[in-house]
Design an enzyme around this catalytic site. Structure first.
Site, mmCIF file in Angstrom:
data_model
loop_
_atom_site.group_PDB
_atom_site.id
_atom_site.type_symbol
_atom_site.label_atom_id
_atom_site.label_comp_id
_atom_site.label_asym_id
_atom_site.label_seq_id
_atom_site.Cartn_x
_atom_site.Cartn_y
_atom_site.Cartn_z
ATOM 1 N N THR A 25 0.845 -1.192 0.000
ATOM 2 C CA THR A 25 0.000 0.000 0.000
ATOM 3 C C THR A 25 0.883 1.246 0.000
ATOM 4 O O THR A 25 1.752 1.396 0.854
ATOM 5 C CB THR A 25 -0.918 -0.043 1.243
ATOM 6 O OG1 THR A 25 -1.896 -1.056 1.009
ATOM 7 C CG2 THR A 25 -1.618 1.286 1.481
ATOM 8 N N HIS A 176 -7.274 -10.845 -1.501
ATOM 9 C CA HIS A 176 -6.689 -10.454 -0.208
ATOM 10 C C HIS A 176 -7.546 -11.031 0.923
ATOM 11 O O HIS A 176 -8.564 -10.470 1.293
ATOM 12 C CB HIS A 176 -6.621 -8.933 -0.114
ATOM 13 C CG HIS A 176 -5.736 -8.416 0.992
ATOM 14 N ND1 HIS A 176 -5.344 -9.184 2.060
ATOM 15 C CD2 HIS A 176 -5.154 -7.203 1.183
ATOM 16 C CE1 HIS A 176 -4.565 -8.459 2.863
ATOM 17 N NE2 HIS A 176 -4.433 -7.261 2.344
ATOM 18 N N ASN A 179 -4.493 -10.119 6.851
ATOM 19 C CA ASN A 179 -4.244 -8.860 7.565
ATOM 20 C C ASN A 179 -5.459 -8.162 8.161
ATOM 21 O O ASN A 179 -5.480 -6.944 8.323
ATOM 22 C CB ASN A 179 -3.483 -7.884 6.650
ATOM 23 C CG ASN A 179 -2.058 -8.356 6.413
ATOM 24 O OD1 ASN A 179 -1.581 -9.249 7.112
ATOM 25 N ND2 ASN A 179 -1.368 -7.775 5.449
ATOM 26 N N TYR A 181 -8.546 -7.722 7.035
ATOM 27 C CA TYR A 181 -9.544 -7.052 6.204
ATOM 28 C C TYR A 181 -10.785 -7.952 6.080
ATOM 29 O O TYR A 181 -10.872 -8.988 6.740
ATOM 30 C CB TYR A 181 -8.920 -6.644 4.867
ATOM 31 C CG TYR A 181 -7.790 -5.646 5.124
ATOM 32 C CD1 TYR A 181 -8.073 -4.357 5.592
ATOM 33 C CD2 TYR A 181 -6.455 -6.010 5.017
ATOM 34 C CE1 TYR A 181 -7.060 -3.463 5.907
ATOM 35 C CE2 TYR A 181 -5.426 -5.114 5.330
ATOM 36 C CZ TYR A 181 -5.747 -3.843 5.775
ATOM 37 O OH TYR A 181 -4.748 -2.956 6.107
ATOM 38 N N ASN A 236 -4.304 -5.325 12.735
ATOM 39 C CA ASN A 236 -5.732 -4.986 12.683
ATOM 40 C C ASN A 236 -6.564 -5.769 13.701
ATOM 41 O O ASN A 236 -7.731 -6.083 13.466
ATOM 42 C CB ASN A 236 -6.286 -5.147 11.257
ATOM 43 C CG ASN A 236 -5.837 -4.008 10.352
ATOM 44 O OD1 ASN A 236 -5.675 -2.869 10.805
ATOM 45 N ND2 ASN A 236 -5.620 -4.298 9.082
#
Ligand code: 8OZ
Length: 363
Positions: A25, A176, A179, A181, A236
């Site tokens: 990112t 994805h 992490n 999300y 996260n």
């Protein structure tokens, strides 16, 4: 004994070497509209000697965005913008897949359609915060739990984005699922407390990820779809009561589908995005899960040239992804081949801004 400079393939994706550029990112897409641009095309083309480039995470919908300046893959303008990137990488001899992303609860109202609350499997607030649309640090709020009736629309967002990625000229896509999300929020029981068919048992928690993979495979074929997972990762605010059972199940189902590769992030670098500390006394997931997946395994997380050589030589991974060192060493494969020292990176220029710390590292 496999060597980092031996070619390989992930399904039908051909890799000239086993040094992969990790998804990173960088928050430099053009505003308004989160559109990929010439600067990004130059940045990726500079790194085309990677065996494979995985694009930065790209939101599949406006709802899927959680940070300012991240590129999307849901609008025609974004799809056109990505063509600049794929053309530049292909002209430079590289191979690039797009990473499909929905952040779920890792967002803020300022990124959401109509200023609504971010969505998640359950109304559980993660610790920490993000940046608002105007780059202010903001704390996470308690997200809104998705209605069962909204799930088909989410899957359709991934499918349409995968189709846009095909139109944009990518060589494949990576889902994805890591992490913390959205898809990871469904997988792990620290963030998923649903009582419908998308929560509870491992089969139920894995359902959304697998339905998304099936939709994306419907566009690309399984031989051009990879999936990224982060067992034992805590970034996260993630946790699960039985990661071995959960991720063994998921990798088994992905094996049945014949996806091109599984991409595992080692939990030692669990602080993704937050810093450079190494977490001690955590499992080695390439080793732990190697036998759970029957396709190509890509391992990421705090590798050096030596540990990368070792993990591939030992047969624990087919290829290794480097993130931070690809930022500061555009021609990282050559550095590894020549056993040259890696140039250091400047974390202060990782997120946002322009050329500085992005396209100005010596090639
Ligand atoms: C760092 C900062 C923002 C996003 C991830 C997409 O961890 C990310 C990310 C990392 O997968």
């Amino acid at each position: 004994m496999a060597h980092l400079f031996e070619k390989t393939s992930f399904g039908s994706i051909q890799l000239a070497n086993r040094i992969v550029m990790a998804p990173l990112t960088r928050m430099r897409s053009s505003q308004p509209g989160n559109v990929p641009n010439e600067l990004m095309a130059n940045y990726y083309a500079q790194r085309a000697t990677a065996g494979l480039i995985i694009s930065e995470a790209s939101q599949v919908s406006q709802q899927g965005q959680g940070y300012p300046g991240t590129p999307g893959i849901h609008s025609p303008e974004q799809t056109e913008g990505w063509k600049l990137v794929t053309d530049a990488v292909h002209k430079a001899g590289g191979t690039i897949v797009l990473q499909l992303w929905h952040v779920g609860r890792i967002s803020h109202r300022s990124h959401q359609p109509g200023g609504a609350l971010p969505v998640a499997p359950s109304a559980i607030k993660p610790e920490g915060g993000t940046f608002s649309a105007d780059w202010q640090p903001v704390a996470f709020e308690t997200p809104r739990a998705l209605e069962l009736s909204e799930i088909p629309g989410l899957i359709e967002d991934f499918r349409r984005a995968a189709s846009n990625a095909k139109d944009a000229g990518f060589d494949g896509v990576e889902v994805h699922g890591a992490n913390g999300y959205l898809l990871d929020q469904f997988l792990q029981d620290g963030s998923n407390q649903r009582t419908d068919q998308y929560g509870g048992t491992i089969e139920n928690r894995a359902r959304l990820l697998l339905e998304v993979v099936d939709a994306v495979v419907g566009v690309w074929g399984s031989d051009r779809v990879g999936v990224r997972l982060s067992p034992y990762g805590t970034f996260n605010d993630m946790r699960d009561s039985d990661p071995v059972k959960l991720f063994t199940y998921v990798l088994g189902r992905l094996s049945q589908r014949g996806v091109a590769y599984a991409h595992l992030i080692e939990p030692r670098s669990s602080g993704a995005g937050g810093g450079d500390s190494v977490v001690e006394n955590v499992p080695d997931t390439a080793e732990l899960f190697r036998s759970a997946f029957n396709g190509a395994l890509l391992s990421a997380g705090g590798y050096t040239a030596d540990t990368a050589k070792h993990v591939v030589a030992a047969g624990l991974a087919d290829a290794v992804a480097f993130g931070r060192f690809f930022i500061s060493n555009p021609n990282l494969p050559r550095k590894i081949q020549e056993e040259a020292p890696f140039a250091p990176y400047d974390r202060s220029t990782f997120y946002g801004g322009g050329e500085k710390g992005y396209t100005d590292y010596p090639c």
